[in-house]
Design a protein around this motif. Structure first.
Motif, mmCIF file in Angstrom:
data_model
loop_
_atom_site.group_PDB
_atom_site.id
_atom_site.type_symbol
_atom_site.label_atom_id
_atom_site.label_comp_id
_atom_site.label_asym_id
_atom_site.label_seq_id
_atom_site.Cartn_x
_atom_site.Cartn_y
_atom_site.Cartn_z
ATOM 1 N N ASP A 231 0.834 -1.215 0.000
ATOM 2 C CA ASP A 231 0.000 0.000 0.000
ATOM 3 C C ASP A 231 0.864 1.259 0.000
ATOM 4 O OD1 ASP A 231 0.923 -0.513 2.539
ATOM 5 O OD2 ASP A 231 -0.884 0.208 3.566
ATOM 6 N N ALA A 232 1.957 1.238 0.789
ATOM 7 C CA ALA A 232 2.833 2.414 0.851
ATOM 8 C C ALA A 232 3.494 2.652 -0.502
ATOM 9 C CB ALA A 232 3.899 2.199 1.919
ATOM 10 N N THR A 233 3.874 1.580 -1.179
ATOM 11 C CA THR A 233 4.527 1.714 -2.490
ATOM 12 C C THR A 233 3.526 2.267 -3.511
ATOM 13 O OG1 THR A 233 5.818 -0.238 -1.866
ATOM 14 C CG2 THR A 233 6.000 0.494 -4.135
ATOM 15 N N ARG A 234 2.278 1.775 -3.456
ATOM 16 C CA ARG A 234 1.257 2.285 -4.383
ATOM 17 C C ARG A 234 0.967 3.760 -4.126
ATOM 18 N NH1 ARG A 234 -3.696 -1.787 -5.482
ATOM 19 N NH2 ARG A 234 -4.247 0.068 -6.696
ATOM 20 N N ASP A 235 0.871 4.141 -2.853
ATOM 21 C CA ASP A 235 0.643 5.560 -2.523
ATOM 22 C C ASP A 235 1.760 6.431 -3.082
ATOM 23 O OD1 ASP A 235 -1.614 4.908 -1.162
ATOM 24 O OD2 ASP A 235 -0.758 5.145 0.859
ATOM 25 N N ALA A 236 2.986 5.968 -2.874
ATOM 26 C CA ALA A 236 4.146 6.750 -3.333
ATOM 27 C C ALA A 236 4.121 6.890 -4.853
ATOM 28 C CB ALA A 236 5.441 6.075 -2.888
ATOM 29 N N LEU A 237 3.721 5.836 -5.541
ATOM 30 C CA LEU A 237 3.669 5.895 -7.011
ATOM 31 C C LEU A 237 2.633 6.907 -7.480
ATOM 32 C CD1 LEU A 237 3.887 2.091 -7.885
ATOM 33 C CD2 LEU A 237 5.575 3.859 -8.465
ATOM 34 N N ARG A 238 1.460 6.909 -6.806
ATOM 35 C CA ARG A 238 0.412 7.859 -7.212
ATOM 36 C C ARG A 238 0.888 9.292 -7.008
ATOM 37 N NH1 ARG A 238 -3.171 4.005 -5.202
ATOM 38 N NH2 ARG A 238 -3.238 5.000 -3.156
ATOM 39 N N VAL A 255 12.222 -10.422 -7.053
ATOM 40 C CA VAL A 255 10.878 -10.976 -6.920
ATOM 41 C C VAL A 255 10.728 -11.710 -5.590
ATOM 42 C CG1 VAL A 255 10.015 -11.006 -9.286
ATOM 43 C CG2 VAL A 255 11.683 -12.703 -8.589
ATOM 44 N N GLY A 256 11.379 -11.157 -4.562
ATOM 45 C CA GLY A 256 11.235 -11.710 -3.213
ATOM 46 C C GLY A 256 9.959 -11.186 -2.555
ATOM 47 N N GLU A 257 9.658 -11.742 -1.370
ATOM 48 C CA GLU A 257 8.430 -11.350 -0.667
ATOM 49 C C GLU A 257 8.430 -9.890 -0.252
ATOM 50 O OE1 GLU A 257 7.940 -14.035 2.620
ATOM 51 O OE2 GLU A 257 8.098 -15.730 1.237
ATOM 52 N N GLU A 258 9.639 -9.334 -0.056
ATOM 53 C CA GLU A 258 9.719 -7.946 0.387
ATOM 54 C C GLU A 258 9.838 -6.979 -0.786
ATOM 55 O OE1 GLU A 258 9.294 -6.963 3.445
ATOM 56 O OE2 GLU A 258 9.168 -9.016 4.213
ATOM 57 N N ASP A 259 9.703 -7.476 -1.987
ATOM 58 C CA ASP A 259 9.877 -6.632 -3.173
ATOM 59 C C ASP A 259 8.507 -6.297 -3.753
ATOM 60 O OD1 ASP A 259 12.722 -6.618 -3.080
ATOM 61 O OD2 ASP A 259 12.688 -8.698 -3.762
ATOM 62 N N HIS A 260 8.085 -5.058 -3.543
ATOM 63 C CA HIS A 260 6.706 -4.693 -3.878
ATOM 64 C C HIS A 260 6.579 -3.834 -5.122
ATOM 65 C CE1 HIS A 260 5.449 -6.493 -0.181
ATOM 66 N NE2 HIS A 260 6.380 -5.809 0.467
ATOM 67 N N ILE A 261 7.707 -3.560 -5.751
ATOM 68 C CA ILE A 261 7.639 -2.666 -6.911
ATOM 69 C C ILE A 261 6.782 -3.281 -8.025
ATOM 70 C CG2 ILE A 261 9.044 -1.771 -8.823
ATOM 71 C CD1 ILE A 261 9.200 -0.003 -6.359
ATOM 72 N N LYS A 262 7.024 -4.542 -8.307
ATOM 73 C CA LYS A 262 6.323 -5.166 -9.454
ATOM 74 C C LYS A 262 4.795 -5.143 -9.264
ATOM 75 C CE LYS A 262 6.772 -9.269 -12.426
ATOM 76 N NZ LYS A 262 5.502 -9.300 -13.016
ATOM 77 N N PRO A 263 4.286 -5.689 -8.130
ATOM 78 C CA PRO A 263 2.825 -5.636 -7.976
ATOM 79 C C PRO A 263 2.287 -4.211 -7.866
ATOM 80 C CG PRO A 263 3.876 -6.574 -6.004
ATOM 81 C CD PRO A 263 4.921 -6.475 -7.056
ATOM 82 N N ALA A 264 3.042 -3.316 -7.240
ATOM 83 C CA ALA A 264 2.531 -1.945 -7.058
ATOM 84 C C ALA A 264 2.432 -1.230 -8.402
ATOM 85 C CB ALA A 264 3.444 -1.166 -6.109
#
Ligand code: AMP
Ligand code: MG
Length: 408
Positions: A231-238, A255-264
């Motif tokens: 959620d924080a990564t998506r907010d930052a992108l917006r 593509v690890g569990e802590e890597d949220h760039i791709k889904p965000a």
């Protein structure tokens, strides 16, 4: 599914297919145009130099006169820079100073070191046999009125600004600056000046990447450290997409569990995750994020390791930005330079080694080439581009790209 493995040149080509120059431009004073990109061809308003003039202090003469006069000429006029002389009378010389117009009838300048001044400067003995045209700078040899002095897409450095001034302009049309937002992912990161968390590190990518952006003449917005949460990564992108042409991030592109760039980024726009066959580097995310107001901002996600993010910035983000800026020269200069070390075990990937030119003109290698060791890049002055699988020996010529040509 494993993402595709691309060569550096294929990845670059794909990136550049997308990048189009910003269209907006603005009028700025010449003094404020350093690091900007010329939006229109600049047509010279004047001839430079405006008239034939002398490149030396000395005497303007007519070569044919020297034969009859035994090279002893009467000096009957003095022409300093900024004044117009009179036509040269037969058998005379004009005392003349650098930048002054050549008087009508003169066909050469003899520099004062090649003459003897006689009778308190009223006569001159010419001690050489001058060539016609010597030391004369021709009207318009630098710029011609009505012709292009600098073409659209020129990056404006110090000498280009001087040419703008020579051509008669106090202000000029430049492309608007490319606007880039940057944020940095990682729960381990602290800002320098703050206390480190246990096991934490300082966010060095922020200062490296923001400085890279400024060196390229971008307007950079720092959106700070973003925690490793979707959620924080998506907010930052917006937030980043609004009013920016490009978003860059560091970390979280594996593509690890802590890597949220791709889904965000996938949720906020579209994304390709590339594995590029380079070292350091490898993962690079490229895509776009929807803007609330209109359109989308480009997205480039760099790896977190400090050397990887620096090198992928130089190799991929830089040319992309230069295209957005509308610059015509985007390839960095590379040189064939002698390696002063052996490289017997090349990687299967195209490797970019941190090296430095030594006083004898060869390249030295920083001993620790780990992608986490940023001091390698601070010590070095450029990258040695080592093709996949190709070792070399001390004394071989290798391809060297100086940082100065990658940071401008
Ligand atoms: P990541 O790409 O997020 O897996 O990070 C790879 C490595 O780079 C990890 O050791 C991180 O701690 C480090 N790293 C990530 N972001 C930064 C940063 N902004 N500054 C310095 N090191 C970082
Ligand atoms: Mg991380």
């Amino acid at each position: 599914m494993k993402p595709p493995m691309l060569s550096a040149s294929d990845a670059l080509q794909r990136l550049l297919e997308n990048a189009k120059s910003v269209q907006e431009h603005e009028l700025v004073k010449t003094q404020d145009a350093l690091g900007r990109v010329l939006a229109r061809d600049l047509i010279s308003q004047v001839d430079v130099p405006p008239l034939d003039n002398t490149a030396m202090d000395g005497y303007a003469i007519r070569c044919a006169d020297l034969v009859q006069t035994d090279s002893l000429l009467k000096v009957d006029q003095r022409i300093p820079a900024g004044s117009m002389g009179l036509p040269l009378k037969t058998g005379t010389a004009a005392r003349i100073f650098t930048g002054a117009p050549i008087p009508l009838g003169a066909d050469a300048v003899v520099m004062q070191e090649d003459c003897s001044s006689i009778a308190e400067g009223t006569q001159v003995q010419v001690n050489i046999n001058p060539q016609k045209g010597q030391w004369i700078r021709r009207r318009g040899e630098d710029l011609s009125a009505g012709k292009i002095a600098l073409s659209a897409g020129t990056f404006l450095r110090a000498p280009q600004l001087g040419v703008v001034a020579s051509a008669g302009y106090a202000e000029l049309l430049v492309k608007r600056q490319v606007r880039v937002a940057a944020f940095f992912t990682g729960d381990e990161l602290s800002l320098p000046g703050e206390a480190l968390k246990p096991g934490g590190i300082y966010n060095s990518n922020r200062d490296t990447l923001l400085a890279c952006l400024r060196s390229l003449g971008c307007v950079a917005t720092d959106l700070g450290i973003v925690p490793d949460r979707l959620d924080a990564t998506r907010d930052a992108l917006r937030q980043a997409s609004s009013k920016h042409d490009l978003i860059i991030t560091s970390g979280g592109v594996s593509v690890g569990e802590e890597d949220h760039i791709k889904p965000a980024v996938s949720a906020e726009g579209r994304l390709d995750l590339w594995q590029i066959a380079i070292k350091p580097g490898k993962p690079l995310a490229f895509g776009a994020v929807r803007r609330e107001e209109n359109g989308e901002a480009w997205f480039m996600g760099l790896p977190g390791n400090p050397v990887s993010s620096f090198v992928t910035f130089l190799l991929f983000v830089r040319p992309f930005i230069l295209r957005l800026q509308g610059r015509h020269d985007i390839s960095p200069h590379s040189f064939q330079v002698r390696a002063d070390f052996d490289w017997p075990k090349p990687d299967r990937r195209n490797e970019f080694l941190r090296v430095k030119v030594n006083p004898s003109g060869g390249l030295d290698l920083f001993p620790n080439q780990s992608s986490g060791v940023l001091t390698s890049a601070a010590w070095g002055d450029g990258l040695l581009n080592c093709p996949a699988g190709q070792g070399f020996k001390q004394g071989d010529l290798v391809s060297y790209i100086p940082f100065t040509s990658l940071l401008s």
